[in-house]
Write a protein that holds these residues in place. Structure first.
Motif, PDB file in Angstrom:
ATOM      1  N   GLU A   1       0.834  -1.205   0.000  1.00  0.00           N
ATOM      2  CA  GLU A   1       0.000   0.000   0.000  1.00  0.00           C
ATOM      3  C   GLU A   1       0.865   1.249   0.000  1.00  0.00           C
ATOM      4  N   ALA A   2       1.914   1.245   0.820  1.00  0.00           N
ATOM      5  CA  ALA A   2       2.813   2.395   0.883  1.00  0.00           C
ATOM      6  C   ALA A   2       3.526   2.585  -0.449  1.00  0.00           C
ATOM      7  N   TRP A   3       3.948   1.478  -1.063  1.00  0.00           N
ATOM      8  CA  TRP A   3       4.642   1.561  -2.357  1.00  0.00           C
ATOM      9  C   TRP A   3       3.721   2.153  -3.421  1.00  0.00           C
ATOM     10  N   ILE A   4       2.455   1.727  -3.444  1.00  0.00           N
ATOM     11  CA  ILE A   4       1.507   2.231  -4.440  1.00  0.00           C
ATOM     12  C   ILE A   4       1.248   3.714  -4.245  1.00  0.00           C
ATOM     13  N   THR A   5       1.072   4.139  -2.999  1.00  0.00           N
ATOM     14  CA  THR A   5       0.770   5.549  -2.744  1.00  0.00           C
ATOM     15  C   THR A   5       1.958   6.454  -3.041  1.00  0.00           C
ATOM     16  N   GLN A   6       3.168   5.888  -3.068  1.00  0.00           N
ATOM     17  CA  GLN A   6       4.352   6.687  -3.377  1.00  0.00           C
ATOM     18  C   GLN A   6       4.522   6.932  -4.876  1.00  0.00           C
ATOM     19  N   ILE A   7       3.814   6.171  -5.704  1.00  0.00           N
ATOM     20  CA  ILE A   7       3.892   6.376  -7.150  1.00  0.00           C
ATOM     21  C   ILE A   7       3.150   7.656  -7.495  1.00  0.00           C
ATOM     22  N   PRO A   8       3.738   8.564  -8.263  1.00  0.00           N
ATOM     23  CA  PRO A   8       3.047   9.814  -8.593  1.00  0.00           C
ATOM     24  C   PRO A   8       1.736   9.551  -9.347  1.00  0.00           C
ATOM     25  N   PRO A   9       0.780  10.475  -9.277  1.00  0.00           N
ATOM     26  CA  PRO A   9      -0.608  10.180  -9.654  1.00  0.00           C
ATOM     27  C   PRO A   9      -0.841   9.765 -11.104  1.00  0.00           C
ATOM     28  N   ILE A  10      -0.186  10.404 -12.061  1.00  0.00           N
ATOM     29  CA  ILE A  10      -0.442  10.063 -13.461  1.00  0.00           C
ATOM     30  C   ILE A  10       0.073   8.657 -13.761  1.00  0.00           C
ATOM     31  N   THR A  11       1.278   8.364 -13.315  1.00  0.00           N
ATOM     32  CA  THR A  11       1.828   7.025 -13.505  1.00  0.00           C
ATOM     33  C   THR A  11       0.996   5.986 -12.765  1.00  0.00           C
ATOM     34  N   ARG A  12       0.554   6.307 -11.560  1.00  0.00           N
ATOM     35  CA  ARG A  12      -0.251   5.362 -10.771  1.00  0.00           C
ATOM     36  C   ARG A  12      -1.578   5.059 -11.464  1.00  0.00           C
ATOM     37  N   GLY A  13      -2.227   6.087 -11.981  1.00  0.00           N
ATOM     38  CA  GLY A  13      -3.487   5.873 -12.680  1.00  0.00           C
ATOM     39  C   GLY A  13      -3.297   5.034 -13.936  1.00  0.00           C
TER      40      GLY A  13
END
Length: 216
Positions: free
Chosen positions: A6-18
């Motif tokens: 969860e922490a790793w996912i939230t650290q990904i910046p928003p455009i890349t994460r989406g």
């Protein structure tokens, strides 16, 4: 889900994460037979003549069936898209989205010329190429086997994709992505600096897009 993930996912910046989330969900939907690739691929006739406009979007999120090639493209796109968004586009979500949006428009135009029904892989090579040109002296270790400087990274990955798939078809798609990435890099880092001297429509998102992402 473990806290570490969860922490790793939230650290990904928003455009890349989406982008990552939509790509994984799309492949899982195909794997679970909720949709088929035939419902996702892009062709100008189906998208703009037959009223199936979603094809102009969904083709950018399907990296193929879950396989080694899927993991290869998803890993490198996520790694270098994240690094580019965290460095060159830090706190500029709208501008990074605008880069990918304009690149997508170019790829849609090029798709019929190269018979590319899915453009996820070419689009993934756009941030890889731009990052590599903006960090020309950075050494890159490929799979712990060889070390190259960053500008050679996209072409090394294209060669690996060719070996992985055993056909130039996949390599052609990735090369088209490199070409579009080169245009994006040239418009922002060369033409903008040497011929214009300030922001343009191609380098900065319009104000309405910035407001949408909360950058204004």
């Amino acid at each position: 889900m473990p806290v570490g993930i969860e922490a790793w996912i939230t650290q990904i910046p928003p455009i890349t994460r989406g982008w990552l989330a939509l790509s994984v969900l799309t492949s899982l939907a195909v794997q679970c037979q909720l949709v088929t690739p035939l419902q996702l691929y892009y062709s100008p006739k189906n998208a703009f003549v037959n009223g199936q406009a979603w094809r102009a979007v969904t083709n950018f999120f399907y990296f193929g069936p879950i396989s080694l090639d899927f993991v290869f493209h998803l890993f490198f796109f996520m790694r270098y898209s994240r690094m580019l968004e965290e460095s060159s586009f830090a706190n500029r979500k709208a501008d990074y989205f605008w880069l990918l949006f304009l690149s997508s428009i170019m790829l849609l135009g090029l798709s019929p010329l190269f018979n590319l029904p899915f453009l996820s892989s070419p689009l993934a090579f756009v941030p890889i190429y731009i990052w590599s040109r903006r960090h020309p002296s950075t050494p890159i270790s490929l799979f712990g086997l060889i070390t190259i400087t960053a500008p050679y990274l996209p072409f090394a990955l294209v060669a690996f994709s060719w070996v992985l798939n055993g056909t130039w078809k996949a390599a052609t798609a990735d090369l088209v992505g490199c070409a579009v990435g080169h245009v994006g890099w040239f418009m922002r880092d060369v033409w903008l600096r040497e011929m214009v001297g300030g922001p343009t429509f191609f380098s900065h998102a319009p104000d309405r897009v910035k407001r949408l992402f909360g950058d204004l």
